[in-house]
Scaffold this motif. Structure first.
Motif, short mmCIF file in Angstrom:
data_model
loop_
_atom_site.label_atom_id
_atom_site.label_comp_id
_atom_site.label_asym_id
_atom_site.label_seq_id
_atom_site.Cartn_x
_atom_site.Cartn_y
_atom_site.Cartn_z
N TYR A 90 -92.50 -55.08 -7.09
CA TYR A 90 -91.69 -55.53 -5.95
C TYR A 90 -90.21 -55.24 -6.17
CZ TYR A 90 -95.91 -58.30 -5.05
OH TYR A 90 -97.19 -58.70 -4.85
N LEU B 31 -77.33 -57.01 -9.08
CA LEU B 31 -78.49 -56.15 -8.83
C LEU B 31 -79.78 -56.81 -9.33
CD1 LEU B 31 -79.89 -53.53 -8.05
CD2 LEU B 31 -79.03 -52.50 -10.15
N ASP C 238 -85.11 -61.68 -6.90
CA ASP C 238 -85.37 -62.43 -5.67
C ASP C 238 -86.47 -61.76 -4.85
OD1 ASP C 238 -84.66 -64.57 -3.80
OD2 ASP C 238 -84.06 -62.90 -2.51
N SER C 239 -86.46 -60.41 -4.78
CA SER C 239 -87.51 -59.70 -4.05
C SER C 239 -88.87 -59.99 -4.67
CB SER C 239 -87.27 -58.18 -4.09
OG SER C 239 -86.09 -57.86 -3.40
N LYS D 259 -89.88 -63.80 -4.05
CA LYS D 259 -90.27 -64.05 -2.66
C LYS D 259 -91.68 -63.55 -2.38
CE LYS D 259 -86.49 -65.04 0.27
NZ LYS D 259 -85.47 -65.20 -0.76
N SER D 260 -92.18 -62.60 -3.19
CA SER D 260 -93.49 -61.99 -2.91
C SER D 260 -94.59 -62.44 -3.85
CB SER D 260 -93.38 -60.45 -3.01
OG SER D 260 -92.53 -59.94 -2.02
N ASN D 261 -94.25 -63.07 -4.97
CA ASN D 261 -95.27 -63.33 -5.98
C ASN D 261 -95.05 -64.68 -6.65
OD1 ASN D 261 -96.75 -63.18 -8.56
ND2 ASN D 261 -97.23 -61.13 -7.83
N VAL E 258 -76.99 -64.79 -2.77
CA VAL E 258 -77.61 -63.46 -2.85
C VAL E 258 -78.96 -63.47 -2.13
CG1 VAL E 258 -78.70 -61.82 -4.43
CG2 VAL E 258 -76.42 -62.69 -4.92
N SER E 259 -79.74 -64.52 -2.38
CA SER E 259 -81.09 -64.57 -1.82
C SER E 259 -81.06 -64.56 -0.30
CB SER E 259 -81.79 -65.83 -2.35
OG SER E 259 -83.07 -65.94 -1.79
N TRP F 142 -79.12 -61.27 1.04
CA TRP F 142 -79.81 -59.99 0.91
C TRP F 142 -80.78 -59.77 2.09
CZ3 TRP F 142 -78.98 -55.53 -0.73
CH2 TRP F 142 -80.01 -54.61 -0.95
N GLY F 143 -81.40 -60.86 2.53
CA GLY F 143 -82.27 -60.74 3.71
C GLY F 143 -81.48 -60.25 4.91
#
Lengths: 244, 244
Positions: free
Chosen positions: A155, A176, A182-183, A186-188, A223-224, A227-228
């Motif tokens: 991810y 970075l 964060d990506s 958010k997914s796992n 950032v979280s 970034w969205g």
């Protein structure tokens, strides 16, 4: 699972790891996956681990015991003449722990496996970064391959591939990595806060910055959420598609 | 591997699949993973497949033969009264093919497995979208879970999670899927161009748009290069990190 990234920058080394460990979705806990050994002014070593927690803790325990008992006949990572020798020692220890766990068992080897990222610097040499496999062998980071990920790597890879630059500042590297972590988070569910990071400035031979970033850290939250929004804005600015 | 995404939008359904198939890194080829059945004005069905190519082609072949021989005693997906019944028929066919491949073999079940995304609309009903598992059972997309991915799903998920909106236009959906596929293709050799897409507008009961996107497609290239720049710009606009 786990997510750890080690980065080789012109300015030095950056390490970040999550802290979630799980034995199934209904059994999660927090465990430190980042370990450092330091002889201030002479050498600094950072190790991050992914995989079976009993394996990785045994590896760290063995490395630690050897460090603390200088009379031990085994070579200590605090005395090895090069980062390469330290990587060999860590790889050998990892392989031994896995083999020891396996002996007399019927389970598949994968159960006890672990992978590690190790980096640091010894005075007079350059900072070096290694990815150590469960088989005990390892590869080294280079200009072509300047960062390593272990654990739940997919991810968070696209943003690293796109935004990593060897000349970036430590501050930008942390930013970075926050986006990449964060990506993933958010997914796992198997990757989670808090995050640990360590920064080793080239030729400083000590930990330059070290911190644990908790869920309520205001910059991480900025950032979280930011970034969205930034992604949506970036997406909106791409030229529009039209059917023929 | 493979990468396919099916999306339920307010306006209808969007399907996109890659075309790379491989039996190891040294044996890659192009195979269509998207199949449509259409009774213009009455029903439209689209199926995308990931997994063992022999399994998925056998499933499509069986569904096709039953479609073309109306006297066949098996129920045809062109006559089933609902999308739910079509999903059941497809799930049953998939399960049968896997069981048939397995019988008399010693290999692990995983070798023959496949997963499918199926969607479409029958006149008088709403568009529906399903994810069909190798076990033959399936789940349906809803407002909470409006898109399905199969195959190499992780790299391209973060942007889908952030930028999907049920009200988006088909053009924006294609743009979003191009970004998601490009992130995947840049990170994983087992997913590759050309891409196939099918768009089914709600209540049209036919394929509204359908195309194959090749490597030299100028819009795809614009998205691929533009997204890298857009990400860097977006990253640069996030507030900077500062050590305490």
């Amino acid at each position: 699972m786990t997510y750890c990234v080690g980065m080789l920058l012109d300015r030095g080394l950056v390490f970040m790891s999550d802290t979630r460990t799980n034995a199934g979705l209904d059994n999660i806990a927090t465990a430190k996956k980042m370990h450092t050994w330091e002889v201030p002014g002479e050498r600094i070593i950072t190790l991050m681990t992914a995989g079976n927690l009993a394996t990785t803790q045994a590896v760290v325990g063995l490395l630690d015991e050897r460090t603390k008992a200088p009379a031990d006949r085994q070579p200590s990572i605090l005395e090895a003449p090069s980062m390469f020798q330290i990587a060999r020692e860590m790889g050998r220890t990892l392989k031994e722990v896995i083999a020891d766990n396996l002996s007399g068992q019927q389970e598949a080897a994968a159960t006890f496996q672990a992978t590690m990222i190790m980096g640091g610097q010894i005075k007079g040499n350059s900072p070096r970064l290694f990815l150590i496999y469960p088989e005990g062998n390892f590869i080294e980071a280079s200009a072509d391959n300047p960062f390593f990920q272990i654990g739940e790597t997919k991810y968070g890879k696209p943003i690293l591939v796109r935004a990593y630059e060897p000349k970036m500042t430590f501050e930008n590297a942390i930013k970075l990595l926050f986006v990449s972590f964060d990506s993933t988070i958010k997914s796992n569910l198997s990757v989670g806060l808090p995050l640990d990071y360590v920064i080793v400035e080239r030729d400083s031979m000590r930990i330059t910055h070290q911190a644990r970033v908790h869920r309520d850290d205001s910059y991480y939250q900025t950032v979280s959420t930011g970034w969205g929004e930034a992604l949506k804005t970036a997406f909106g600015k791409l030229p529009d598609f039209a059917f023929d």
